[in-house]
Design an enzyme around this catalytic site. Structure first.
Site, short mmCIF file in Angstrom:
data_model
loop_
_atom_site.label_atom_id
_atom_site.label_comp_id
_atom_site.label_asym_id
_atom_site.label_seq_id
_atom_site.Cartn_x
_atom_site.Cartn_y
_atom_site.Cartn_z
N GLN A 257 -35.16 16.73 -17.59
CA GLN A 257 -35.22 16.62 -16.14
C GLN A 257 -34.70 17.88 -15.46
O GLN A 257 -35.22 18.32 -14.44
CB GLN A 257 -34.40 15.41 -15.68
CG GLN A 257 -34.49 15.12 -14.19
CD GLN A 257 -33.64 13.96 -13.78
OE1 GLN A 257 -32.92 13.41 -14.60
NE2 GLN A 257 -33.71 13.59 -12.53
N ASP B 226 -40.92 23.04 -30.64
CA ASP B 226 -40.49 21.67 -30.88
C ASP B 226 -39.06 21.73 -31.43
O ASP B 226 -38.80 22.38 -32.45
CB ASP B 226 -41.43 21.01 -31.89
CG ASP B 226 -41.11 19.55 -32.15
OD1 ASP B 226 -39.97 19.11 -31.84
OD2 ASP B 226 -42.00 18.84 -32.66
N TYR C 14 -30.69 5.74 -26.14
CA TYR C 14 -30.31 6.93 -25.40
C TYR C 14 -28.79 7.11 -25.43
O TYR C 14 -28.28 8.17 -25.78
CB TYR C 14 -30.81 6.80 -23.96
CG TYR C 14 -30.45 7.95 -23.04
CD1 TYR C 14 -30.79 9.26 -23.34
CD2 TYR C 14 -29.80 7.69 -21.83
CE1 TYR C 14 -30.49 10.30 -22.47
CE2 TYR C 14 -29.50 8.73 -20.95
CZ TYR C 14 -29.85 10.02 -21.28
OH TYR C 14 -29.54 11.05 -20.41
N LYS D 39 -26.65 9.98 -27.51
CA LYS D 39 -25.85 10.92 -26.73
C LYS D 39 -24.37 10.84 -27.10
O LYS D 39 -23.68 11.87 -27.17
CB LYS D 39 -26.05 10.68 -25.24
CG LYS D 39 -27.37 11.23 -24.70
CD LYS D 39 -27.43 12.75 -24.84
CE LYS D 39 -28.65 13.34 -24.17
NZ LYS D 39 -28.66 14.82 -24.25
#
Length: 310
Positions: A6, A46, A135, A139
């Site tokens: 993002q 990648d 997620y 993390k």
């Protein structure tokens, strides 16, 4: 070395404005049709290809890596194995390159590392972390892995726990807090927004310019003053969707809000804190956001309206 995510494209552009176009290498798994490739060096890459990561870092003599590839909370639940590979194996690959090449590194974590058993109000820097999403799991594992590389190999790695990031440029990327971006676009285009998150669900947010500032400031901070090496809590404001809507209505009087709750995203949101304590970041590297809800809303609406006019 920029990457996907993002915050990626906006961070690359800001870094290039500071350090020069030729000194900031952007990378992503797809070639962008934007100034990322037109105004500076871009490498198609990648993050799961560790050999290519090494090649890029060595060829360009990169000494600071911003490791940003990630599948965000909602999308990660659709393809959890992909999320595990990108968020954790990709991180491990980059850590190894940073270790060998002695490059500093930035790692973005998230309030998603917290879970239902975490204190929801004024969540401390160090507290219970029992995430319920892939997620959050990847993390938090990444936070521990980064600490290991610092303690074991003296790698200069730093980072923050991002709350929801609100941007007028970057499209939502599959996160639980995407509604906090969509609501501004829908207010201007349709004067109506249908929220997938319930009223009264408070979550921490930060405006994109402040998020980028945090990325840069922590990497420029005096390392001797950092008790924590990565995953500082940061926040600007704690909001629910009605709080945002109320502020928007000051500018668009006939804007209205309705609801169509997404149980998956609502469940994720309810597992996160209402607000977090970011005093450690404020004390150790002078974190201080420039935007509050009022100033962010004015800027968001004016920038989006200008963009939609073009």
């Amino acid at each position: 070395m920029g990457a996907s995510g993002q915050i990626g494209s906006e961070l690359v552009l800001k870094l290039r404005s500071i350090y020069g176009n030729s000194n900031v290498i952007a990378s992503d798994i797809k070639m962008p049709k934007s100034e990322l490739s037109e105004d500076g060096i871009f490498e198609k890459h990648d993050c799961l290809d560790g050999d290519k990561t090494m090649d890029i870092v060595r060829r360009h003599k990169i000494k600071l890596i911003y490791n940003l590839p990630a599948l965000l909370s909602f999308n990660a639940e659709k393809t959890p194995q992909d999320a595990f590979n990108i968020n954790l194996i990709g991180l491990r690959n980059t850590l190894e390159v940073a270790r060998i090449e002695k490059s500093a590194m930035f790692f973005p974590s998230t309030i998603g590392v917290f879970g239902a058993s975490t204190p929801k109000v004024n969540t401390p820097q160090e507290t219970i972390t029992r995430p319920k999403t892939m997620y959050g799991v990847t993390k938090f594992a990444g936070e521990l892995l980064c600490d290991y590389y610092h303690n074991r190999f003296n790698l200069d790695i730093r980072g923050v726990r991002f709350p929801g990031i609100i941007s007028n440029k970057t499209k939502p990327g599959g996160g639980t807090t995407d509604y906090a971006i969509d609501i501004f676009y829908e207010a201007i285009k349709n004067k109506h927004f249908k929220s997938y998150i319930k009223a009264g669900t408070f979550l921490d947010m930060v405006y994109m310019p402040d998020a980028i500032k945090a990325c840069i400031d922590i990497m420029e901070a005096n390392p001797d003053k950092l008790t924590y090496r990565n995953s500082f809590n940061i926040t600007s404001m704690s909001l629910d969707v009605e709080t945002i809507a109320k502020e928007i209505k000051k500018h668009i009087a006939d804007f209205n809000l309705s609801y169509d709750i997404d149980p998956v995203r609502q469940s994720i949101a309810e597992s996160w804190p209402d607000n977090i304590d970011d005093n450690a970041a404020r004390e150790q590297w002078a974190w201080s956001p420039d935007y509050d809800l009022e100033s962010m809303t004015k800027d968001m609406l004016s920038k989006i309206e200008l963009k939609l006019c073009h």
